[in-house]
Design an enzyme around this catalytic site. Sequence first.
Site, mmCIF file in Angstrom:
data_model
loop_
_atom_site.group_PDB
_atom_site.id
_atom_site.type_symbol
_atom_site.label_atom_id
_atom_site.label_comp_id
_atom_site.label_asym_id
_atom_site.label_seq_id
_atom_site.Cartn_x
_atom_site.Cartn_y
_atom_site.Cartn_z
ATOM 1 N N GLY A 47 0.753 -0.678 -11.932
ATOM 2 C CA GLY A 47 -0.334 -0.077 -11.169
ATOM 3 C C GLY A 47 -1.407 0.516 -12.046
ATOM 4 N N PHE A 53 -12.483 21.136 3.534
ATOM 5 C CA PHE A 53 -11.888 19.925 4.105
ATOM 6 C C PHE A 53 -10.864 20.354 5.140
ATOM 7 C CE2 PHE A 53 -11.653 15.355 2.631
ATOM 8 C CZ PHE A 53 -12.997 15.258 2.425
ATOM 9 N N ASP A 81 3.789 -3.452 -2.278
ATOM 10 C CA ASP A 81 4.584 -4.230 -3.241
ATOM 11 C C ASP A 81 5.610 -3.366 -3.962
ATOM 12 O OD1 ASP A 81 3.119 -6.444 -2.585
ATOM 13 O OD2 ASP A 81 1.772 -6.319 -4.305
ATOM 14 N N GLN A 94 0.150 8.195 8.038
ATOM 15 C CA GLN A 94 -1.022 8.917 8.541
ATOM 16 C C GLN A 94 -2.073 7.984 9.137
ATOM 17 O OE1 GLN A 94 -4.027 11.131 5.880
ATOM 18 N NE2 GLN A 94 -2.947 12.729 7.021
ATOM 19 N N HIS A 102 -5.985 8.029 10.169
ATOM 20 C CA HIS A 102 -7.205 8.810 9.964
ATOM 21 C C HIS A 102 -8.040 8.771 11.234
ATOM 22 C CE1 HIS A 102 -10.893 10.365 8.273
ATOM 23 N NE2 HIS A 102 -10.257 10.623 7.144
ATOM 24 N N LEU A 118 -13.561 3.505 6.392
ATOM 25 C CA LEU A 118 -13.401 4.944 6.550
ATOM 26 C C LEU A 118 -14.741 5.669 6.599
ATOM 27 C CD1 LEU A 118 -11.259 7.303 6.508
ATOM 28 C CD2 LEU A 118 -12.052 7.636 4.187
ATOM 29 N N GLU A 128 -13.738 12.322 5.883
ATOM 30 C CA GLU A 128 -13.625 13.625 6.506
ATOM 31 C C GLU A 128 -14.758 14.542 6.051
ATOM 32 O OE1 GLU A 128 -9.543 14.860 6.862
ATOM 33 O OE2 GLU A 128 -10.110 16.864 6.208
ATOM 34 N N ARG A 157 -5.295 15.824 10.312
ATOM 35 C CA ARG A 157 -5.601 14.485 10.803
ATOM 36 C C ARG A 157 -4.683 14.007 11.920
ATOM 37 N NH1 ARG A 157 -6.736 12.000 4.810
ATOM 38 N NH2 ARG A 157 -8.731 13.056 4.570
ATOM 39 N N HIS A 169 -4.067 5.050 7.529
ATOM 40 C CA HIS A 169 -4.807 5.538 6.369
ATOM 41 C C HIS A 169 -3.940 5.810 5.145
ATOM 42 C CE1 HIS A 169 -8.103 7.403 4.263
ATOM 43 N NE2 HIS A 169 -7.456 8.544 4.145
ATOM 44 N N ARG A 191 -0.358 14.479 5.504
ATOM 45 C CA ARG A 191 -1.105 14.859 4.312
ATOM 46 C C ARG A 191 -2.436 15.495 4.688
ATOM 47 N NH1 ARG A 191 -5.326 12.479 1.262
ATOM 48 N NH2 ARG A 191 -5.383 10.475 2.291
HETATM 49 C C1 FAD Z 1 -10.779 4.835 2.464
HETATM 50 C C2 FAD Z 1 -9.915 5.873 1.808
HETATM 51 C C3 FAD Z 1 -10.451 7.082 1.411
HETATM 52 C C4 FAD Z 1 -9.659 8.049 0.801
HETATM 53 N N1 FAD Z 1 -10.230 9.235 0.450
HETATM 54 C C5 FAD Z 1 -9.461 10.177 -0.147
HETATM 55 C C6 FAD Z 1 -10.034 11.430 -0.518
HETATM 56 O O1 FAD Z 1 -11.214 11.683 -0.305
HETATM 57 N N2 FAD Z 1 -9.241 12.337 -1.107
HETATM 58 C C7 FAD Z 1 -7.923 12.098 -1.362
HETATM 59 O O2 FAD Z 1 -7.267 12.969 -1.911
HETATM 60 N N3 FAD Z 1 -7.369 10.906 -1.042
HETATM 61 C C8 FAD Z 1 -8.095 9.949 -0.422
HETATM 62 N N4 FAD Z 1 -7.523 8.745 -0.073
HETATM 63 C C9 FAD Z 1 -6.168 8.438 -0.506
HETATM 64 C C10 FAD Z 1 -6.143 8.023 -1.970
HETATM 65 O O3 FAD Z 1 -7.283 7.256 -2.265
HETATM 66 C C11 FAD Z 1 -4.959 7.178 -2.358
HETATM 67 O O4 FAD Z 1 -3.805 7.687 -1.821
HETATM 68 C C12 FAD Z 1 -4.807 7.136 -3.874
HETATM 69 O O5 FAD Z 1 -6.005 6.722 -4.468
HETATM 70 C C13 FAD Z 1 -3.681 6.247 -4.312
HETATM 71 O O6 FAD Z 1 -3.733 6.081 -5.716
HETATM 72 P P1 FAD Z 1 -2.569 5.363 -6.496
HETATM 73 O O7 FAD Z 1 -2.877 5.478 -7.930
HETATM 74 O O8 FAD Z 1 -1.277 5.871 -6.016
HETATM 75 O O9 FAD Z 1 -2.628 3.840 -6.027
HETATM 76 P P2 FAD Z 1 -3.788 2.741 -6.015
HETATM 77 O O10 FAD Z 1 -5.083 3.271 -6.439
HETATM 78 O O11 FAD Z 1 -3.691 2.077 -4.713
HETATM 79 O O12 FAD Z 1 -3.333 1.746 -7.155
HETATM 80 C C14 FAD Z 1 -2.277 0.840 -6.986
HETATM 81 C C15 FAD Z 1 -2.231 -0.074 -8.175
HETATM 82 O O13 FAD Z 1 -1.057 -0.869 -8.124
HETATM 83 C C16 FAD Z 1 -1.367 -2.189 -8.413
HETATM 84 N N5 FAD Z 1 -0.385 -3.060 -7.777
HETATM 85 C C17 FAD Z 1 0.123 -2.962 -6.525
HETATM 86 N N6 FAD Z 1 1.002 -3.954 -6.306
HETATM 87 C C18 FAD Z 1 1.069 -4.691 -7.449
HETATM 88 C C19 FAD Z 1 1.788 -5.834 -7.855
HETATM 89 N N7 FAD Z 1 2.654 -6.466 -7.049
HETATM 90 N N8 FAD Z 1 1.588 -6.318 -9.086
HETATM 91 C C20 FAD Z 1 0.719 -5.721 -9.921
HETATM 92 N N9 FAD Z 1 0.012 -4.627 -9.592
HETATM 93 C C21 FAD Z 1 0.171 -4.122 -8.374
HETATM 94 C C22 FAD Z 1 -2.756 -2.386 -7.906
HETATM 95 O O14 FAD Z 1 -3.381 -3.446 -8.556
HETATM 96 C C23 FAD Z 1 -3.385 -1.045 -8.255
HETATM 97 O O15 FAD Z 1 -3.862 -1.073 -9.569
HETATM 98 C C24 FAD Z 1 -8.297 7.791 0.567
HETATM 99 C C25 FAD Z 1 -7.757 6.593 0.971
HETATM 100 C C26 FAD Z 1 -8.542 5.649 1.646
HETATM 101 C C27 FAD Z 1 -7.904 4.429 2.199
#
Ligand code: FAD
Lengths: 313, 564
Positions: B12, B119, B214, B233, B235, B245, B248, B279, B344, B380
């Site tokens: 990731g 928020f 995954d 969750q 949204h 989205l 918020e 939410r 969301h 959340r």
């Molecule tokens: C529209 C939207 C707005 C949001 N706004 C906010 C906000 O304002 N504030 C807040 O706190 N949170 C917000 N969130 C939530 C937050 O963005 C996410 O929960 C957070 O960014 C998740 O980060 P992460 O590093 O866990 O995963 P991700 O950023 O989803 O990264 C996952 C990684 O895993 C990799 N990966 C996955 N499966 C595989 C595979 N099989 N093989 C290789 N690589 C793989 C992907 O390529 C990616 O690089 C928002 C979410 C959404 C949907």
Amino acid sequence: MEEKEITVNIKKYNDKDGAFWKSYKLKADKYTQMTEVLRRIKSEQDPSLAYRASCHMAVCGSCSMKINGIPSLACRTIALQAVDEKNEINVESMDYYPGVRDLITDIDVFYDKMYKVMPRLIADESVLMGENEQRMTPENQTEVWKFQECIYCGLCVSACPSVKEDEQFLGPAAHAKGFRFIDDVRDTKKSERLDLLMDSAYRCTSCYMCYEVCPQDVQPVIAIKKTKNYLDQYKGNTPITIMARKHDDTVENLIETTGKIKESTLFLKTFGFGEAMRDAIDMLKSGKFKYAFEKDSNVKNMNEIKNMMGEKK
Amino acid sequence: MEKKEYDAVILGGGLAGLMAANIVAAAGFSVAVVSKVFPTRSHSAAAEGGIAAYMMGNSDPNDDPDFMSYDEVKGGDYLVDQDAAELLSKKSGEIVSLLDAWGAPFNRQPDGRIALRYFGGQTYPRTRFIADKTGMALLHTLFEHSTGFKNIEYYNEYYVLDIVKEGNNVNGLVAMEMKTLNPIYLKSRALLIASGGIGMMYKHTTNSYINTGDGQGIALRSGVALKDPEFVQFHPTGLYPSDILISEAARAEGAILKNNKGERFMAKYAPHKFDLAPRDIVSRSMTIEIREGRGFEGGYLGLDLRHLGKKYIIERLALAYDAAKNFSGVDASEEMIPVRPAQHYFMGGIDVDTTGTNHDLNGIFSAGESACVSVHGANRLGSNSLLETVVYGRETGNTMVEFLKTHKNVETNSNVEPIIDAAYAYIKRETGEHFGVLTEELRDIMWDNVGIFRDNDKLAEAVSKIKDLRVRARSMYVTDKTSNYNTELFNALETRNMLDVAYTMATAALNRKETRGAHFRDDFPERDDKNWMKHTITYLAGDEVKISYKPVTYTRWKPEVRVY
Ligand SMILES: Cc1cc2nc3c(=O)[nH]c(=O)nc-3n(C[C@H](O)[C@H](O)[C@H](O)COP(=O)(O)OP(=O)(O)OC[C@H]3O[C@@H](n4cnc5c(N)ncnc54)[C@H](O)[C@@H]3O)c2cc1C
Ligand code: SF4
Ligand code: SF4
Ligand code: FES
């Protein structure tokens, strides 16, 4: 919701068959994004269709392609707004980058250019140790953010004529990135950054293509122009920057005497007669020669300008 | 087959993965980051509103970290592990300072300090932001920071198939280069799963196309538990009809939800917090309004920004304004934005403790949305997920460093052929089910039956239907037989993961006979602390989801009725 049938012509490509066009018909409403069109084609008609898409909200820079010949983000394009009078849309991969499969291109050359500009903030040691707090005015933040908003979509580089001709040119996106750090009061590596960027900055032809195609309004060409403003602080001497210094001196001189830049005089003084002629021919070819002949006249409030110039020195 | 060896492999390239990569690399260990998209295209880029932080000397004078923890605990309907929440709040200020030191261009106050805003669910304003693209700016900051390390190697556009185990120890993972379908074995003794969310299994979601669960699927297949997978969750303000989205931040800046009578209906459901209630509450209230006929035709409500004035809207809410304009054809300064709830965030995830360690396998860690440290509990709060990715990304990175110091890579190479054969089998098969059909069916079932309002019948039906889909998926096949960026194969592999994860989610939801946070049961509408104040732990063994429980950790807050 009212739907319309549209025809999407996609230029497909694979290693075995090479490039070929294929058409798909489907229904779209006035909200349907091109990423959704592609997703539906893939899940309902042609599972082999290959394209990149992730966020569908124009922040991840995955879905770069040409739509009706225009470098665009698919998610930023609404199908019904893009169709022609026969309700058709043409979709193909970006120019410049080698094709991999259908709409997917290999944009490693784009990333490589980004890596070349030391794309990370190097803050003061005391800040990194947590001993000092960094401050930044809202104005500085706004300007830095403008150039930081780049989403690595690669569209500007695919459209930039200089990148194609000049291997040493870093290209629009990398320049925006590089300048973003020059501009940031929190950074400590300004002179190293000027070393990386200054020569390349003068390889841009100011054609504004990057400005036109950038979906984030990053305006890379403006970053390039702003980088050139630091020429005084740049310590290096490459053939291009030597020429640039001459050019700058000439401009100052011209402004002081006439209050206006006379392009033709400027050209001659900077490049010498031979270069100027070659350039004139290029301009002629590109239809830009008319700018060279625009009638120049002296401006009125010379004193004010002289004051400004004096202040600058 | 190609084989490479590292100290740590990180699945990731989102915020959680990159934060951990930076920490582990800074300690001098070799790191491979594997991502199915170039890191800056990860879903983290989509986060808009901001990141919550209590910063000493730069917060409301009445605020302190305890208030912040309390908000998390209450917001999560007391299913939050309070030690985890306290750590999150305590480290929030320093992590924002660190991001600032690494170059994140946070919006500023006139005196140059980092700005903040309110928020949902916050007692005092704590959200720090970078215009309305906070996630994108932070993701770029972490990625760009990582380019300074020579000991981080990126495997971009590599799809991870499965974890490799040797006995009870992690021995790396197997991935496939998407461009060529060539497999690669990345061997390591420490493995972090930071693979993000699961949104694509719902018909309506704000998530990226790549959020297909995954990592959670891979974990389940390797005998690693998911905690609290019934908590999803929704949204309140997904743009109608594209489900993009509307942050918020819009409501934080004063936007108001209205029904077709022009009423500010949230006054009825949350008389103190109105539109800024958590939410789950807002989404349910909206669903009730729509259900009872007070929505607009097509099934949406209005988000009213008009009183804020065009200048303010464009300055503070550019993304929301642009999204409404570009994707719904609405000028938010003149018309209400059409919105409806959409999936969301996934509160459940790989079962880890506050150090990011999972105890089912030796050497496996998880952080970010794919993990469940239990800071969000049953629901959340906005701005807390970004915070979690970086705070726990760093904590987990530090844990991995300690682990690496005291452990050695497994000496033998494991047999990874079966993993690769299982993937190629989809290509080799000539007939069968197609991923597109299965995914669409799954998306409908999850939305209709494992959605905002749940009950026994709906959930039982979902479990049995998904069970069926999983059987059909065994004969899934791919029409594209080439090895030339065969995206169809990856879609099939994603479908396999989504089905496994959805199956545990639906089963756990059927099992939890109470209402808590985002898990709302029409047939059990009350929270039942006596029987259900506990975490669900799920393992997947063939067709069976094995459920057990873990206690919730308390430090100081006793459960109380959750009113806003
Ligand atoms: C529209 C939207 C707005 C949001 N706004 C906010 C906000 O304002 N504030 C807040 O706190 N949170 C917000 N969130 C939530 C937050 O963005 C996410 O929960 C957070 O960014 C998740 O980060 P992460 O590093 O866990 O995963 P991700 O950023 O989803 O990264 C996952 C990684 O895993 C990799 N990966 C996955 N499966 C595989 C595979 N099989 N093989 C290789 N690589 C793989 C992907 O390529 C990616 O690089 C928002 C979410 C959404 C949907
Ligand atoms: S203005 Fe410069 S950088 Fe931009 S496209 Fe033209 S040559 Fe390239
Ligand atoms: S500058 Fe604009 S066009 Fe170029 S890569 Fe960045 S976002 Fe894309
Ligand atoms: S899908 Fe992210 S920019 Fe288009």
